[in-house]
Design a protein around this motif. Structure first.
Motif, PDB file in Angstrom:
ATOM      1  N   GLY A  12       0.941  -1.202   0.019  1.00 59.96           N
ATOM      2  CA  GLY A  12      -0.073  -0.145   0.089  1.00 59.96           C
ATOM      3  C   GLY A  12       0.922   1.393   0.166  1.00 59.96           C
ATOM      4  O   GLY A  12       0.364   2.329   0.056  1.00 59.96           O
ATOM      5  N   THR A  13       2.001   1.288  -0.163  1.00 63.13           N
ATOM      6  CA  THR A  13       3.108   2.232  -0.299  1.00 63.13           C
ATOM      7  C   THR A  13       3.994   2.003  -1.353  1.00 63.13           C
ATOM      8  O   THR A  13       4.337   1.048  -2.006  1.00 63.13           O
ATOM      9  N   TYR A  14       4.259   3.282  -2.106  1.00 61.68           N
ATOM     10  CA  TYR A  14       5.114   3.384  -3.266  1.00 61.68           C
ATOM     11  C   TYR A  14       6.506   2.667  -2.722  1.00 61.68           C
ATOM     12  O   TYR A  14       7.001   3.174  -2.008  1.00 61.68           O
ATOM     13  N   MET A  15       6.925   1.691  -3.600  1.00 62.38           N
ATOM     14  CA  MET A  15       8.219   1.010  -3.237  1.00 62.38           C
ATOM     15  C   MET A  15       9.067   1.094  -4.510  1.00 62.38           C
ATOM     16  O   MET A  15       8.472   1.122  -5.861  1.00 62.38           O
ATOM     17  N   VAL A  16      10.430   1.602  -4.422  1.00 63.57           N
ATOM     18  CA  VAL A  16      11.144   1.745  -5.513  1.00 63.57           C
ATOM     19  C   VAL A  16      12.436   0.609  -5.455  1.00 63.57           C
ATOM     20  O   VAL A  16      12.622   0.308  -4.234  1.00 63.57           O
ATOM     21  N   ARG A  17      12.934   0.476  -6.754  1.00 58.63           N
ATOM     22  CA  ARG A  17      13.936  -0.250  -6.612  1.00 58.63           C
ATOM     23  C   ARG A  17      15.359   0.343  -6.490  1.00 58.63           C
ATOM     24  O   ARG A  17      15.661   1.627  -6.750  1.00 58.63           O
ATOM     25  N   GLN A  18      16.321  -0.182  -5.503  1.00 55.80           N
ATOM     26  CA  GLN A  18      17.715   0.404  -5.247  1.00 55.80           C
ATOM     27  C   GLN A  18      18.694  -0.501  -5.854  1.00 55.80           C
ATOM     28  O   GLN A  18      18.810  -1.834  -5.926  1.00 55.80           O
ATOM     29  N   PHE A  19      19.575   0.272  -6.701  1.00 57.74           N
ATOM     30  CA  PHE A  19      20.692  -0.579  -7.267  1.00 57.74           C
ATOM     31  C   PHE A  19      21.964  -0.328  -6.653  1.00 57.74           C
ATOM     32  O   PHE A  19      22.251   0.693  -6.081  1.00 57.74           O
ATOM     33  N   GLU A  20      23.186  -1.193  -7.045  1.00 63.00           N
ATOM     34  CA  GLU A  20      24.192  -1.058  -6.600  1.00 63.00           C
ATOM     35  C   GLU A  20      25.123  -0.401  -8.109  1.00 63.00           C
ATOM     36  O   GLU A  20      24.818  -0.623  -9.020  1.00 63.00           O
ATOM     37  N   GLU A  21      25.876   0.648  -7.667  1.00 59.13           N
ATOM     38  CA  GLU A  21      26.726   1.428  -8.572  1.00 59.13           C
ATOM     39  C   GLU A  21      27.589   0.677  -9.263  1.00 59.13           C
ATOM     40  O   GLU A  21      28.317   0.008  -8.836  1.00 59.13           O
ATOM     41  N   SER A  22      27.562   0.524 -10.564  1.00 54.89           N
ATOM     42  CA  SER A  22      28.641  -0.340 -11.315  1.00 54.89           C
ATOM     43  C   SER A  22      29.847   0.780 -11.863  1.00 54.89           C
ATOM     44  O   SER A  22      29.368   1.764 -12.422  1.00 54.89           O
ATOM     45  N   ARG A  23      31.170  -0.027 -11.937  1.00 51.20           N
ATOM     46  CA  ARG A  23      32.118   0.841 -12.278  1.00 51.20           C
ATOM     47  C   ARG A  23      32.972  -0.043 -13.225  1.00 51.20           C
ATOM     48  O   ARG A  23      33.210  -0.894 -13.084  1.00 51.20           O
ATOM     49  N   ARG A  24      33.113   0.505 -14.310  1.00 54.14           N
ATOM     50  CA  ARG A  24      34.386  -0.107 -14.969  1.00 54.14           C
ATOM     51  C   ARG A  24      35.855   0.100 -14.311  1.00 54.14           C
ATOM     52  O   ARG A  24      36.065   1.182 -14.019  1.00 54.14           O
ATOM     53  N   SER A  25      36.597  -1.227 -14.627  1.00 56.03           N
ATOM     54  CA  SER A  25      37.847  -0.753 -13.908  1.00 56.03           C
ATOM     55  C   SER A  25      38.834   0.225 -14.627  1.00 56.03           C
ATOM     56  O   SER A  25      39.007  -0.078 -15.634  1.00 56.03           O
ATOM     57  N   HIS A  26      39.488   1.001 -13.930  1.00 54.38           N
ATOM     58  CA  HIS A  26      40.469   1.983 -14.507  1.00 54.38           C
ATOM     59  C   HIS A  26      41.625   1.729 -14.016  1.00 54.38           C
ATOM     60  O   HIS A  26      41.945   2.155 -12.710  1.00 54.38           O
ATOM     61  N   LEU A  27      42.737   1.135 -14.862  1.00 57.20           N
ATOM     62  CA  LEU A  27      44.221   0.870 -14.338  1.00 57.20           C
ATOM     63  C   LEU A  27      44.728   2.259 -14.558  1.00 57.20           C
ATOM     64  O   LEU A  27      44.913   2.599 -15.392  1.00 57.20           O
ATOM     65  N   VAL A  28      45.776   2.507 -13.674  1.00 59.55           N
ATOM     66  CA  VAL A  28      46.803   3.517 -13.524  1.00 59.55           C
ATOM     67  C   VAL A  28      48.005   2.696 -13.107  1.00 59.55           C
ATOM     68  O   VAL A  28      48.351   2.027 -12.291  1.00 59.55           O
ATOM     69  N   ILE A  29      49.063   2.928 -14.120  1.00 59.94           N
ATOM     70  CA  ILE A  29      50.184   2.282 -14.166  1.00 59.94           C
ATOM     71  C   ILE A  29      51.310   3.572 -13.773  1.00 59.94           C
ATOM     72  O   ILE A  29      51.677   4.454 -14.830  1.00 59.94           O
ATOM     73  N   ALA A  30      51.817   3.585 -12.670  1.00 53.99           N
ATOM     74  CA  ALA A  30      52.706   4.670 -12.495  1.00 53.99           C
ATOM     75  C   ALA A  30      54.210   4.337 -12.488  1.00 53.99           C
ATOM     76  O   ALA A  30      54.538   3.465 -11.643  1.00 53.99           O
TER      77      ALA A  30
END
Length: 487
Positions: free
Chosen positions: A305-323
């Motif tokens: 009887g109450t509005y329910m919304v979906r919650q998601f996990e944020e997705s990220r592409r892996s960003h490599l840094v080679i120093a």
């Protein structure tokens, strides 16, 4: 076909200066968030001369003022005058041989001594030297009617791989050419080719080896013909081709895709950060003002009887840094640095092949007469594997280059969305310095330090949030990364 020409040493050409890319000012974000107040810094310099090793500090140290500036200006002017004199002497020496210079000095001295002392023998020697100089000058007039082409089959080779070039000489005149002397500059050496007489239309092909024992860029050419007098007083070079650069890439090794980035994701790796719109479902929650209506879960809404919304996990592409550190103090010897370059090339090449987002950065060098240390990094091209290896072929250590801690500090501020950071250093880099470098990246970044040291047993250890891999040979990198990914 004559035998293969012999390459002799000659003066090395000065390397072109690398243009530093600009950087922006920003805010450092200490790892762990327990370092207190954020620190702001100017990306072009830091305050003080601590840790700065360049020509200015060697001359005047920490001193400032008019006296120190005048001394530095005097040194710079002296160096400039020395370079101008060297260029003028080199230009003149390309025409007049050492024997020719001796004849130029002997002719007036012999005439002066002959007329002052009354010795006819000296007068004859003086005029004979003048006649020889005139004949040598006349011999330089003219041009060989030949057509010369330079062919390099492969402009990119791995270090240690065989490589060669070919010179084709064709007589384009209607008469016979008695002989042609051809010179081909090959890096710091010189390939000399003495060709036989050529009839009209004849063509001769000669090949020569290219030095590939060291990483770098080998400049081949310009191919020139040498015209001079029989005695060897003067010589004239005519260039027929341009300069071709052959890139000698660092040695690389294949790395399994599962152990390259330590994050095995294809379309994005879900994180613990929640997002109102993504692809990885997390849970249901009550509707809040501002939520998108398309995310309302109608079945749950009808039950509660109450509005329910979906919650998601944020997705990220892996960003490599080679120093990669270019500071001479971070490496015990040249072999360690060459291994470090190969490690950076192997990691970057695998990431490019897997179509991952990767940034390969190196520290810039502070100018010789700068008053402050420049905090700047240079991003190498990662568009293709060859472009990356081309730029890695020319990197070198410097005393005034940024240490790994400063490189990580600037990279952590400028590169956005880092997920994995590889710090490639040598055996002289301490654990404290590696941990300080790892703390310059934001929270959630997996930091891996790769220490190149052939004197120790390869291994892996975990120090707080930092993983330290020690390798002695390039082949150890594959096993070490696989072990890290498994852990």
């Amino acid at each position: 076909m004559s035998e293969r020409p012999r390459v002799t040493d000659r003066a090395a050409r000065p390397a072109s200066a690398t243009t530093a890319e600009g950087s922006r000012a920003g805010r450092t974000r200490p790892r762990g968030g327990a370092r207190g107040v954020d620190q702001r810094f100017d990306s072009s310099f830091s305050t003080g001369t601590q840790g700065l090793t360049n020509a200015r500090t060697r001359i005047v140290g920490d001193r400032t003022g008019i006296g120190a500036d005048l001394l530095v200006l005097l040194v710079r002017a002296t160096r400039g005058a020395r370079r101008a004199i060297r260029r003028a002497f080199t230009s003149a020496s390309s025409v007049v041989t050492p024997f020719g210079w001796s004849m130029l000095v002997a002719a007036p001295l012999a005439l002066l001594a002959g007329y002052l002392l009354g010795w006819t023998e000296f007068v004859v020697v003086g005029f004979a030297a003048i006649v020889l100089l005139v004949v040598a000058t006349l011999a330089l007039i003219g041009r060989n009617a030949v057509r010369i082409t330079l062919e390099i089959p492969h402009e990119r080779v791995a270090v240690g791989a065989p490589a060669s070039g070919t010179v084709r000489v064709r007589n384009a005149s209607s008469r016979r050419i008695l002989g042609v002397s051809v010179e081909v500059p090959v890096g710091p050496g010189l390939a000399e080719i003495d060709l036989p007489s050529l009839r009209s239309g004849d063509e001769v092909t000669e090949s020569f080896d290219l030095p590939t024992t060291r990483r770098g860029v080998v400049a081949v050419g310009p191919v020139s013909t040498v015209r001079g007098d029989p005695i060897g007083l003067a010589r004239r070079e005519i260039e027929w081709t341009g300069v071709t650069e052959v890139f000698v890439h660092p040695r690389t090794i294949g790395i399994p895709s599962t152990s390259t980035g330590l994050i095995r994701d294809l379309e994005g790796n879900p994180t613990r950060d929640l997002s109102p719109s993504d692809i990885s479902f997390h849970a249901l929650r009550e509707y809040q003002p501002g939520d998108e209506r398309r995310n309302i879960h109608w079945k749950s809404t009808a039950k509660t009887g109450t509005y329910m919304v979906r919650q998601f996990e944020e997705s990220r592409r892996s960003h490599l840094v080679i120093a990669l550190s270019l500071a001479a103090g971070d490496f015990a010897n040249e072999d360690e640095f060459e291994l470090a370059v190969s490690v950076a090339g192997s990691l970057g090449a695998r990431a490019i092949r897997d179509a991952r987002e990767v940034s390969v950065v190196v520290g810039e060098t502070t100018p010789e007469f700068a008053k402050r240390k420049h905090l700047e990094i240079r991003s190498l091209s990662t568009l293709t594997r060859n472009r990356l290896l081309d730029e890695l072929a020319v990197v070198s250590t410097a005393e005034s280059a940024l240490a790994i801690t400063d490189v990580a500090r600037v990279a952590g501020d400028q590169v956005v969305g880092i997920s994995v950071a590889f710090l490639v250093v040598g055996s002289t880099t301490t654990v404290t310095e590696m941990r300080a470098a790892a703390m310059q990246f934001p929270l959630g970044v997996e930091a891996v330090a790769i220490v190149c040291d052939a004197e120790t047993v390869p291994g892996m250890r975990r120090i707080a949030d930092l993983t330290v891999l020690t390798i002695g040979y390039l082949e150890d990198l594959q096993k070490s990364l696989a072990r890290t990914a498994g852990a």
